[in-house]
Write an enzyme that holds these catalytic residues in place. Structure first.
Site, short mmCIF file in Angstrom:
data_model
loop_
_atom_site.label_atom_id
_atom_site.label_comp_id
_atom_site.label_asym_id
_atom_site.label_seq_id
_atom_site.Cartn_x
_atom_site.Cartn_y
_atom_site.Cartn_z
N GLU A 69 1.03 -1.23 0.03
CA GLU A 69 0.01 -0.15 0.17
C GLU A 69 0.84 1.22 -0.09
O GLU A 69 2.20 1.33 0.65
CB GLU A 69 -0.87 0.02 1.12
CG GLU A 69 -1.88 -1.09 1.32
CD GLU A 69 -2.55 -1.40 2.52
OE1 GLU A 69 -3.65 -1.84 2.47
OE2 GLU A 69 -1.94 -0.53 3.86
N ASP A 128 -4.86 -8.37 6.02
CA ASP A 128 -5.86 -9.21 5.49
C ASP A 128 -5.25 -10.64 5.15
O ASP A 128 -6.17 -11.51 5.47
CB ASP A 128 -6.57 -8.55 4.21
CG ASP A 128 -7.11 -7.46 4.04
OD1 ASP A 128 -7.51 -7.15 5.39
OD2 ASP A 128 -7.33 -7.00 3.31
#
Length: 399
Positions: free
Chosen positions: A152, A168
Site C-alpha cells: 500500500e 488481510d
C-alpha cells in the site's frame, strides 16, 4: 478505491505525519524540494520462482479523487463505469521482472495498492460503486488459487508512505524501501531466512484452530494464511478465540483503572477506563465520561471494528486504537498504562493474536502490519520520506 480494512492503517499514519507537515520529517517546509508527479518504483524479483510476474498500480488519484489505475509510465487511467453484476475491469497488468531481475515503473500521486501475482493475472471487476478487490476469504473468489499480494502507498505533495501489510492475509513475501535525498535507503518488511515456512509451521503447531487459517492450492502448496479476522468470519477460527483474555481484562479493570495516553506528543492527555455493569467507561481528567465500550468479541478485537470501532475523532478513535493494540498484543494485563510500547511485553499471554505474533517474530526488523492498528507504538512495516528519490519493492523467497 473502496475503503477496506487494510487501508485503515496507512491513511491514519499519513494523516498523523501530515499534521506536522514537514516538521514531522525534521525538514523546514521552505527547504524541501517539491515532490514530483511520479517517482520511480523498482521491483526486484528475488523470489526464486520461475513463473511470470504481473504488477498492478491501482488506487485513487489524489488530484481528482477518481479511482483508476496507472500504467508503467505512471499515466492515470480512470476506471470505466461498472455494472451489477460486476463487469470485467480493463487489463491493468504490467509485466513484472523475471527471477533475479528488476523492473522499474513510475508511480503517480495515488492512495493505492501495488499488487503483484505469480503465474496468472489477477481478476478485477467493477461494480457501480467502483473496483472489486480480491477477497480470498471467499472460496469462490476468482483469485483464490493465485499466489499474490499487495503493498500500500500514498504519494502526495508531502511525500511517500509505503508499507508492507499482512492485515488481510500473510502471503507471497516482499519488502519495501525508499531512497532519500542524502542517498540513504530505508527498508522494512523483509522476512528472516526461513521466515515463510517458519510462519506456517508456527500456525500449524498452535492449538485452538489457528492452523485453519492456512489456505492451499489444489496441488497442496501453501498460498496464504487468512488474517484471524477473516478466520473468525469464515468459521476457520473459533469465535471464542479471545474470550478468556477479554474476560480477564474485564475482571481486572472492574477493580482497578486502565490509564490510556493515546498521543505520544500529548503526555498530559489521559483517559481513565473502569468496568462497571460489564461496560468499560472512560473518563477524562475532569471525571466526565467521554466514551464507553461493550466487552469486545474476537471479531471486534481482530478487526479493530464493531465493538472497538475507531472513528477519526480526538477521543473514541484514539482510545479504541490503543485498546485494539493492547488486546491483539495481550498487554492489557501486563501494564495498566496503555499503550504498552515495549515489544518484549507483546504476545506473552497464552491467549493472544497468534497470527500477529508469528508474523512479527519472523520479520528481520520485527516490524509488520499484522492487524489494522499495528502502528500503535510504531510497530508497523512502513517507510516514509518527504523528498523520496526512489521507491523499492523486493519480492522475497518462499523458503
Amino acid at each position: 478505491m473502496p475503503h477496506t480494512r487494510t487501508r485503515r492503517a496507512l491513511p491514519l499514519v499519513a494523516a498523523t505525519a501530515l499534521v506536522g507537515g514537514a516538521l514531522a520529517l525534521g525538514v523546514p517546509q521552505h527547504a524541501r524540494a517539491a515532490v514530483p508527479d511520479t517517482i520511480a518504483l523498482t521491483i526486484t524479483n528475488n523470489s526464486g520462482r520461475t513463473q511470470p510476474v504481473y504488477l498492478y498500480d491501482l488506487g485513487t488519484q489524489l488530484s481528482s479523487g477518481q479511482q483508476g489505475w496507472a500504467d508503467a509510465n505512471g499515466a492515470f487511467h480512470a476506471w470505466p463505469a461498472g455494472g451489477n453484476p460486476p463487469t470485467p475491469a480493463p487489463d491493468a497488468a504490467i509485466p513484472g521482472p523475471a527471477a533475479g531481475q528488476s523492473t522499474t515503473i513510475r508511480i503517480p500521486k495515488f492512495s493505492g495498492r501495488i499488487y503483484f501475482s505469480y503465474g496468472q493475472k489477477l481478476v478485477f471487476k467493477l461494480t457501480t460503486g467502483g473496483l472489486v478487490q480480491p477477497a480470498v476469504q471467499n472460496p469462490s473468489d476468482p483469485n483464490h488459487d493465485i499466489l499474490f499480494n499487495w503493498s500500500e502507498y500514498t504519494l502526495n505533495d508531502s511525500g511517500l508512505w509505503l508499507n508492507s501489510t499482512q492485515v488481510d492475509m500473510f502471503s507471497a513475501p516482499y519488502s519495501v524501501g525508499v531512497r532519500r535525498a542524502d542517498g540513504s535507503v530505508s527498508t522494512t518488511g523483509q522476512l528472516e531466512q526461513g521466515g515463510w515456512s517458519g510462519f506456517f509451521d508456527a500456525l500449524r503447531a498452535q492449538p485452538g484452530g489457528w492452523s485453519g487459517l492456512i489456505q492451499t492450492s489444489s496441488d497442496g502448496s501453501v498460498l496464504r494464511a487468512l488474517s484471524p479476522l477473516y478466520g473468525v468470519e469464515t468459521g476457520a477460527l473459533p469465535a471464542s478465540a479471545m474470550d478468556d483474555y477479554v474476560n480477564r481484562v474485564w475482571q481486572k479493570y472492574a477493580s482497578s483503572t486502565l490509564t490510556v495516553t493515546p498521543f505520544a506528543d500529548q503526555p498530559d492527555k489521559k483517559f481513565y477506563g473502569r468496568v462497571s455493569g460489564n461496560v468499560m467507561n472512560f473518563t477524562d481528567t475532569s471525571g466526565a465520561v467521554v466514551t464507553s465500550f461493550q466487552k469486545p468479541d474476537a471479531d471486534s478485537v481482530f478487526g479493530c471494528h464493531k465493538l472497538l470501532d475507531a472513528p477519526n475523532d480526538a477521543v473514541r478513535g484514539p482510545i479504541s486504537r490503543t485498546l485494539c493494540a493492547g488486546f491483539n498484543r495481550s498487554t492489557l494485563l501486563v501494564s495498566s498504562q496503555a499503550p504498552d510500547n515495549t515489544p518484549g511485553d507483546f504476545y506473552q499471554d497464552a491467549v493472544t493474536n497468534q497470527y500477529a505474533k508469528a508474523v512479527h517474530a519472523r520479520m528481520s526488523d520485527g516490524k509488520a502490519y499484522a492487524f489494522a492498528f499495528d502502528d500503535v507504538g510504531n510497530q508497523e512495516s512502513l517507510v516514509n520520506d518527504g523528498d523520496p528519490q526512489q521507491a523499492y519493492l523486493t519480492l522475497g523467497p518462499l523458503d
